[in-house]
Design an enzyme around this catalytic site. Structure first.
Site, short mmCIF file in Angstrom:
data_model
loop_
_atom_site.label_atom_id
_atom_site.label_comp_id
_atom_site.label_asym_id
_atom_site.label_seq_id
_atom_site.Cartn_x
_atom_site.Cartn_y
_atom_site.Cartn_z
N ASP A 201 -22.43 -2.56 -48.21
CA ASP A 201 -23.81 -2.32 -48.61
C ASP A 201 -24.44 -3.57 -49.24
O ASP A 201 -23.80 -4.62 -49.34
CB ASP A 201 -23.83 -1.13 -49.60
CG ASP A 201 -25.08 -0.28 -49.48
OD1 ASP A 201 -26.12 -0.79 -49.05
OD2 ASP A 201 -25.01 0.91 -49.85
N ASP B 279 -32.74 4.08 -45.80
CA ASP B 279 -31.92 5.29 -45.85
C ASP B 279 -32.60 6.48 -45.18
O ASP B 279 -33.75 6.80 -45.47
CB ASP B 279 -31.62 5.67 -47.30
CG ASP B 279 -30.57 4.78 -47.91
OD1 ASP B 279 -30.40 3.65 -47.41
OD2 ASP B 279 -29.93 5.21 -48.89
C1 GAL Z 1 -27.43 2.94 -49.74
C2 GAL Z 1 -26.99 3.12 -48.31
C3 GAL Z 1 -26.59 4.57 -48.11
C4 GAL Z 1 -25.47 4.91 -49.07
C5 GAL Z 1 -25.88 4.59 -50.50
C6 GAL Z 1 -24.72 4.74 -51.46
O1 GAL Z 1 -27.77 1.61 -49.94
O2 GAL Z 1 -28.02 2.76 -47.43
O3 GAL Z 1 -26.19 4.79 -46.76
O4 GAL Z 1 -24.32 4.17 -48.72
O5 GAL Z 1 -26.37 3.28 -50.62
O6 GAL Z 1 -25.09 4.47 -52.78
#
Ligand code: GAL
Length: 379
Positions: free
Chosen positions: A119, A176
């Site tokens: 991430d 997301d």
């Molecule tokens: C976001 C990501 C999500 C999930 C989340 C977890 O940045 O896009 O898919 O992994 O973090 O905190």
């Protein structure tokens, strides 16, 4: 194809949830249809690295440790994936990997990890995305284990242009996904139709193909207001998808040749969700060996025609009704991505199993926010 813990369990995920998901991937038949990678998302780790700079599993929620969990998942005939971030902390504030790439990649390999979702949260210490993602890419190839590398950079720095160069096998193209049809620009996350539009508007289809995939995020099929990830949104939004919208969601992810990471609570899966996630005709289109990302061929008001070329000169076709009323949508083989020299074409309906032949025109009555999806084969 696989399953990821985030959309269903969010930060509440425990090793019991993961073991249950492994059992259920087998018992529901999802594994045998192709959902192979079981990925634990954010929050599996402690808030701090240990004194040697290594990641430690969260002692409350993952008391048996990651290696034991990976063993359990492997015994079920599945592959095991894990999550970290190219910053000093994850999106939920747990310990992450920037500056510790080699050590963490070695931990992953020792534990038996087959997939890393990486991430973009935390402090980047002034480093740009390419250098941060390349550091982990190099660390993963240096270890003695094949690890799929999933870059989760949300499409902010055009990862489709450099993903392959840093060793990534897939890269998020967009923000997301949330359990909604569409969101306003000032709200958290993207709805299904927002992502469909961004995948098209970014003009990135040519970057997609075997070995390097545009990733429009994990599936929300089967999720609703109670799903874990939904807790990250404002409380007063409508977070249901209709069955038509879920069908549209899955159909487009298949047309895009996108990674299919289910994200629902498998223990609560109803028949409607199962039928969508296990539609073999749609999955065959998703898994077509050419791996082409389908594109929009035309749009008139709310009626849209999308297609992608399949191996063997066939094509996958979506007639998409973006509007609020049932509509008749028509196209011809000249419009979509199939050779035009055949006298007749076989048209197989992905969602109803109907099949017929045509000399060229293809028409369907499509409900609001729904699709008709076909495989079109020259005879
Ligand atoms: C976001 C990501 C999500 C999930 C989340 C977890 O940045 O896009 O898919 O992994 O973090 O905190």
């Amino acid at each position: 194809m696989g399953w990821n813990s985030w959309n269903a369990f969010s930060c509440g995920v425990t090793e019991d949830d993961v073991r249950d998901a492994a059992d259920l991937l087998v018992d529901t038949g999802l594994r045998d249809i192709g959902y192979e990678y079981l990925v634990v998302d954010d929050c599996w780790m402690e808030a701090e690295l240990d004194e040697d700079g290594r990641l430690e599993p969260n002692s409350e929620d993952f008391p048996s440790g990651i290696e034991a969990l990976a063993d359990y998942v492997h015994e079920k005939g599945l592959k095991f994936g894990i999550y970290s971030s190219a910053g000093d902390v994850t999106c939920q504030g747990y310990a992450a990997s920037l500056g510790h790439e080699r050590a963490h990649a070695e931990q992953f390999a020792d534990w038996g990890v087959d997939y890393l979702k990486y991430d973009n949260c935390g402090d980047h210490r002034g480093r740009d995305a390419i250098s941060r993602y390349a550091a982990m890419g190099q660390a993963l190839v240096a270890v003695d284990r094949d690890i799929v590398y999933s870059v989760c950079e949300w499409g902010q720095n055009q990862p489709w242009q450099w993903g392959r160069n840093v060793g990534a096998h897939l890269w998020r193209t967009t923000g997301d996904i949330v359990v909604r049809w569409s969101t306003d620009s000032d709200e958290f996350g993207l709805g299904i139709v927002d992502i469909i539009d961004q995948m098209n508007d970014r003009d990135i289809a040519h970057q997609n193909g075997p070995g390097g995939w545009n990733d429009p995020d994990m599936l929300q099929v089967g999720n609703g207001p109670e799903s874990g990830q939904a807790q990250h949104e404002e409380a007063d939004v409508d977070r249901e998808l209709t069955e038509a919208e879920e069908r549209t969601h899955f159909s487009f992810w298949c047309l895009f040749s996108a990674p299919l990471m289910a994200g629902n609570d498998l223990a609560e899966m109803d028949d409607a969700t199962r039928e969508i996630l296990t539609n073999e005709a749609a999955i065959a289109i998703n898994q077509d060996p050419l791996g082409i990302q389908g594109t929009r061929d035309g749009a008139v008001e709310n009626k849209e025609v999308w297609s992608k070329r399949l191996a063997g000169d066939e094509c996958a076709l979506i007639l998409f009704n973006r509007g609020e009323h049932t509509a008749e949508i028509a196209t011809t083989v000249e419009t979509v991505d199939v050779p035009v020299d055949a006298e007749r074409y076989r048209v197989s309906d992905v969602w109803s199993d109907d099949e017929w032949t045509t000399s060229g025109s293809i028409t369907a009555t499509v409900g609001p926010h729904d699709v008709a999806m076909f495989r079109v084969s020259p005879e």
